[in-house]
Motif scaffolding. Sequence first.
Motif, PDB file in Angstrom:
ATOM      1  N   VAL A 186      -4.943  34.637  24.913  1.00  0.00           N
ATOM      2  CA  VAL A 186      -5.466  33.769  23.881  1.00  0.00           C
ATOM      3  C   VAL A 186      -6.185  34.519  22.762  1.00  0.00           C
ATOM      4  O   VAL A 186      -5.911  33.883  21.472  1.00  0.00           O
ATOM      5  CB  VAL A 186      -6.184  32.773  24.257  1.00  0.00           C
ATOM      6  CG1 VAL A 186      -7.503  32.989  24.721  1.00  0.00           C
ATOM      7  CG2 VAL A 186      -6.078  31.516  23.280  1.00  0.00           C
ATOM      8  N   GLU A 187      -6.665  35.850  23.245  1.00  0.00           N
ATOM      9  CA  GLU A 187      -7.229  36.565  22.021  1.00  0.00           C
ATOM     10  C   GLU A 187      -6.377  37.286  21.101  1.00  0.00           C
ATOM     11  O   GLU A 187      -6.597  37.453  19.924  1.00  0.00           O
ATOM     12  CB  GLU A 187      -8.074  37.506  22.634  1.00  0.00           C
ATOM     13  CG  GLU A 187      -9.468  37.020  23.444  1.00  0.00           C
ATOM     14  CD  GLU A 187     -10.442  38.049  23.833  1.00  0.00           C
ATOM     15  OE1 GLU A 187     -10.164  39.391  23.691  1.00  0.00           O
ATOM     16  OE2 GLU A 187     -11.426  37.740  24.682  1.00  0.00           O
ATOM     17  N   LYS A 188      -5.037  37.423  21.591  1.00  0.00           N
ATOM     18  CA  LYS A 188      -4.098  38.144  20.813  1.00  0.00           C
ATOM     19  C   LYS A 188      -3.020  37.316  20.235  1.00  0.00           C
ATOM     20  O   LYS A 188      -2.116  37.568  19.258  1.00  0.00           O
ATOM     21  CB  LYS A 188      -3.154  38.868  21.882  1.00  0.00           C
ATOM     22  CG  LYS A 188      -4.168  40.290  22.307  1.00  0.00           C
ATOM     23  CD  LYS A 188      -3.276  41.113  23.321  1.00  0.00           C
ATOM     24  CE  LYS A 188      -4.143  42.162  23.832  1.00  0.00           C
ATOM     25  NZ  LYS A 188      -3.301  43.104  24.627  1.00  0.00           N
ATOM     26  N   LEU A 189      -3.390  35.992  20.652  1.00  0.00           N
ATOM     27  CA  LEU A 189      -2.213  34.840  20.190  1.00  0.00           C
ATOM     28  C   LEU A 189      -2.781  33.770  19.438  1.00  0.00           C
ATOM     29  O   LEU A 189      -4.089  33.459  19.440  1.00  0.00           O
ATOM     30  CB  LEU A 189      -1.535  34.321  21.429  1.00  0.00           C
ATOM     31  CG  LEU A 189      -0.958  35.192  22.086  1.00  0.00           C
ATOM     32  CD1 LEU A 189      -0.090  34.593  23.299  1.00  0.00           C
ATOM     33  CD2 LEU A 189       0.610  35.835  21.373  1.00  0.00           C
ATOM     34  N   LYS A 190      -2.030  32.893  18.645  1.00  0.00           N
ATOM     35  CA  LYS A 190      -2.619  31.716  18.154  1.00  0.00           C
ATOM     36  C   LYS A 190      -1.634  30.739  18.378  1.00  0.00           C
ATOM     37  O   LYS A 190      -0.542  31.044  18.495  1.00  0.00           O
ATOM     38  CB  LYS A 190      -2.946  32.091  16.620  1.00  0.00           C
ATOM     39  CG  LYS A 190      -1.580  32.290  15.759  1.00  0.00           C
ATOM     40  CD  LYS A 190      -1.840  32.474  14.277  1.00  0.00           C
ATOM     41  CE  LYS A 190      -0.881  32.844  13.503  1.00  0.00           C
ATOM     42  NZ  LYS A 190      -1.077  33.217  12.016  1.00  0.00           N
TER      43      LYS A 190
END
Length: 332
Positions: A52-56
């Motif tokens: 989730v830190e790399k995605l939205k």
Amino acid sequence: MIHSINNLLYFRQKNPGIRGSGISVNDPVLLPVLSELENLKTSLENYLSDKVEKLKIEISKGQANFPSILHVSILPRNQKVSNGIYVVMCFDILGRGILVGCAESITNPKGLNTVIRKQRGIKLNIDVDGLRPTTKYNNVFENPREFYFGSIDEKQLLDHISLSLDIALYNLGLAKKDDLTIAEKADTGANDQAFDPQNLADARTKIARQITARRGQKSFRDQLLRAYEYKCAVTGCDVVSTLEACHIMPYKGDQTNHIQNGLLLRSDIHILFDLGFLTINYKNKTVILNKEITSSYYGQFKAKKIFLPKKPSDHPHLDALKFHNEHEFKQG
């Protein structure tokens, strides 16, 4: 998650996203819809917590009117839906189900090997084309999968989202083969087999190879579609969604994505060609069949001369056909 999806589909059943039934974004009737979209977003964030830190995750919003196609998109944080490859869940315009997979921007396509789902005269069970040219999503998916209202299996849905995310991130150059999650398919029987780390490595390599092949496959297919005038070389079938780019000599990198190493074939003929049950005589360009299928439906194509492109430079290479005749075809 499934509860939220079904509620959103039920809303769309009561309020179909068709012309003349638009809803203002300020209409109170949308409050439970927005709530369910947020719930769905949260569920996906929890599922993808390790990424989730790399995605939205973006949900339907709209400006004046609420979108006719509800959607939830998963994409890199620095990317816009209008400019890239992403994973998306689109809701049918009449609420019959959802379409999920790896997709590309309509306005800025990136070369995915997209499936042509919607054509003139074909009615879709799940239709995700909106009212505006920029919201027509039926034909932007590389690996579309339909899930129907009232019968959605959460594990199958999440597995397909994981696989789609692998495809998206790999095509974007944001994942290496060791990063692929290798989503388990519900019908593979994988749980009945002993755990083998080597199998996982092999699976990653296989998926990476397939995705790499797909990158060049779209332009390869587009060339063949034009050269063969959108018709199967063997059957004459002109239903574009069933036509595939067939390699005569096996795929071994971009150099084999050459029009002279290709045939445009209907999907079932493609399978027979790849399995060696059908080949094209390199001398006279006629169909040769394995004896096992001569007495079947496919017997009608025996000795039939194939349709060839108008330009001789687009014809299949004789040496490639000879290779298939001598090394791939099963004489039996």
